[in-house]
Design an enzyme around this catalytic site. Sequence first.
Site, PDB file in Angstrom:
ATOM      1  N   SER A 196       0.653  -0.958   0.398  1.00  0.00           N
ATOM      2  CA  SER A 196       0.163  -0.011   0.167  1.00  0.00           C
ATOM      3  C   SER A 196       0.935   1.214  -0.248  1.00  0.00           C
ATOM      4  O   SER A 196       1.637   1.527   0.757  1.00  0.00           O
ATOM      5  CB  SER A 196      -1.320   0.382   1.141  1.00  0.00           C
ATOM      6  OG  SER A 196      -1.100   1.380   1.222  1.00  0.00           O
TER       7      SER A 196
ATOM      8  N   HIS B  21      -1.596  -1.784  -3.770  1.00  0.00           N
ATOM      9  CA  HIS B  21      -2.322  -1.329  -3.783  1.00  0.00           C
ATOM     10  C   HIS B  21      -2.343   0.122  -3.484  1.00  0.00           C
ATOM     11  O   HIS B  21      -1.609   1.385  -2.647  1.00  0.00           O
ATOM     12  CB  HIS B  21      -2.393  -1.830  -1.978  1.00  0.00           C
ATOM     13  CG  HIS B  21      -3.595  -2.208  -0.963  1.00  0.00           C
ATOM     14  ND1 HIS B  21      -4.810  -2.671  -1.584  1.00  0.00           N
ATOM     15  CD2 HIS B  21      -4.398  -1.064  -0.421  1.00  0.00           C
ATOM     16  CE1 HIS B  21      -5.027  -2.386  -0.451  1.00  0.00           C
ATOM     17  NE2 HIS B  21      -5.725  -1.365   0.205  1.00  0.00           N
TER      18      HIS B  21
ATOM     19  N   ASP C  21      -4.799   3.154  -1.399  1.00  0.00           N
ATOM     20  CA  ASP C  21      -5.747   3.789  -0.790  1.00  0.00           C
ATOM     21  C   ASP C  21      -5.793   4.628  -1.535  1.00  0.00           C
ATOM     22  O   ASP C  21      -5.811   5.801  -1.151  1.00  0.00           O
ATOM     23  CB  ASP C  21      -5.393   3.237   0.692  1.00  0.00           C
ATOM     24  CG  ASP C  21      -4.888   1.974   0.856  1.00  0.00           C
ATOM     25  OD1 ASP C  21      -6.535   1.171   0.823  1.00  0.00           O
ATOM     26  OD2 ASP C  21      -3.429   1.899   1.896  1.00  0.00           O
TER      27      ASP C  21
ATOM     28  N   MET D 248      -9.221   7.378  -0.241  1.00  0.00           N
ATOM     29  CA  MET D 248     -10.733   7.384   0.843  1.00  0.00           C
ATOM     30  C   MET D 248     -11.121   9.174   0.211  1.00  0.00           C
ATOM     31  O   MET D 248     -10.425  10.000  -0.144  1.00  0.00           O
ATOM     32  CB  MET D 248      -9.970   7.502   2.154  1.00  0.00           C
ATOM     33  CG  MET D 248      -8.807   6.789   2.544  1.00  0.00           C
ATOM     34  SD  MET D 248      -8.219   7.069   4.188  1.00  0.00           S
ATOM     35  CE  MET D 248      -7.527   5.743   3.775  1.00  0.00           C
TER      36      MET D 248
ATOM     37  N   HIS E 280      -8.011   0.084  -3.383  1.00  0.00           N
ATOM     38  CA  HIS E 280      -9.381   0.184  -2.925  1.00  0.00           C
ATOM     39  C   HIS E 280      -9.942   1.142  -2.973  1.00  0.00           C
ATOM     40  O   HIS E 280      -9.553   2.147  -2.534  1.00  0.00           O
ATOM     41  CB  HIS E 280      -8.320  -0.768  -1.270  1.00  0.00           C
ATOM     42  CG  HIS E 280      -9.716  -0.534  -0.103  1.00  0.00           C
ATOM     43  ND1 HIS E 280      -8.723  -0.759   1.636  1.00  0.00           N
ATOM     44  CD2 HIS E 280     -10.466  -0.840   0.538  1.00  0.00           C
ATOM     45  CE1 HIS E 280      -9.360  -0.984   1.704  1.00  0.00           C
ATOM     46  NE2 HIS E 280     -10.512  -0.919   1.352  1.00  0.00           N
TER      47      HIS E 280
ATOM     48  N   MET F 299     -12.093   3.641  -0.600  1.00  0.00           N
ATOM     49  CA  MET F 299     -13.693   4.222   1.029  1.00  0.00           C
ATOM     50  C   MET F 299     -13.631   5.031   0.590  1.00  0.00           C
ATOM     51  O   MET F 299     -12.978   6.374   1.174  1.00  0.00           O
ATOM     52  CB  MET F 299     -11.645   3.739   1.958  1.00  0.00           C
ATOM     53  CG  MET F 299     -11.638   2.471   2.128  1.00  0.00           C
ATOM     54  SD  MET F 299     -10.163   2.872   3.456  1.00  0.00           S
ATOM     55  CE  MET F 299      -9.243   2.979   1.556  1.00  0.00           C
TER      56      MET F 299
ATOM     57  N   MET G 287     -10.885  -6.689   6.281  1.00  0.00           N
ATOM     58  CA  MET G 287     -10.147  -5.390   6.775  1.00  0.00           C
ATOM     59  C   MET G 287     -10.150  -6.160   8.178  1.00  0.00           C
ATOM     60  O   MET G 287     -11.293  -6.507   8.400  1.00  0.00           O
ATOM     61  CB  MET G 287     -11.351  -3.643   7.089  1.00  0.00           C
ATOM     62  CG  MET G 287     -11.515  -3.560   5.469  1.00  0.00           C
ATOM     63  SD  MET G 287      -9.388  -3.122   4.829  1.00  0.00           S
ATOM     64  CE  MET G 287      -8.924  -1.882   5.659  1.00  0.00           C
TER      65      MET G 287
ATOM     66  N   ASP H 102      -6.384  -6.532   5.464  1.00  0.00           N
ATOM     67  CA  ASP H 102      -5.562  -5.275   5.016  1.00  0.00           C
ATOM     68  C   ASP H 102      -4.907  -4.488   6.403  1.00  0.00           C
ATOM     69  O   ASP H 102      -6.978  -4.392   6.999  1.00  0.00           O
ATOM     70  CB  ASP H 102      -6.761  -4.890   3.851  1.00  0.00           C
ATOM     71  CG  ASP H 102      -5.562  -3.452   3.354  1.00  0.00           C
ATOM     72  OD1 ASP H 102      -4.838  -3.047   4.113  1.00  0.00           O
ATOM     73  OD2 ASP H 102      -6.505  -2.300   2.601  1.00  0.00           O
TER      74      ASP H 102
END
Length: 224
Positions: free
Chosen positions: A10, A35, A37, A39, A68, A70, A139, A177
């Site tokens: 990540s 990865h 992330d 958000m 990913h 979120m 998660m 994760d």
Amino acid sequence: MPGPYLISTSILSADFTRLGEQIGEAEAAGADWIHVDVMDGHFVPNLTMGPFIVEACRSVTSLPLDVHLMVEEPDRLLGAFAKAGASQLSVQVEACPNLHHTLQQVHQLGCRAGAVLNPGTPAVMVEPVLHLVDLVLVMSVNPGASGQVFLPEVLPKVKEVRRMLDKVNPRALVEIDGGITPENLSAVIEAGVQVIVTASAVFKNPAGIAAGIRALRASMPGGG
Ligand code: DX5
Ligand code: ZN
């Protein structure tokens, strides 16, 4: 499902002033996926990266980009991330009232599809869509930040998800994760994980990125 086990590094903990270099170092050290992330400041308080960063990653590596999301209303963003070069798009089931349709959309965009379960969300939430997923991401911290402590209470859920997948979609992977370290790695693999996401253990390793990846591999059954 036996190894080889995959490491998805990540970039949330990478040094963004040298992102290309850091991804190159992770790739050279044997990272399997990168990865990303994402958000949105709503689904989680933190605000991080958009399609522009995925595009930048795509330009410096040929590794799969494991995105990913979120975010609330991920459907609105799938196209932009696919266009930017995402290889797989994982959506939080808590943010998807039409999860079945969302996963279909991901496939139509040419990406692999993942469904993500927060620590407080039970495995049964993905049961109706298991035939549609390429991976289920469990998660092991509450989403929002890297550097948090691993929650061992998610391990029974990992086992349950792996068992359910084995019945209907055995090729799908279980990914974990949050808070993964060489110390807890054998327990997560034993529970049924095939893909480990890790930010701090690699990008914040005081001995460097390659040493971080080496330490993780060394803790896997049969050295990964
Ligand atoms: C947490 C993110 C994780 C995080 C992992 O919300 O989804 O991918 O970056 O970081 P570590 O490995 O430091 O727990
Ligand atoms: Zn993540």
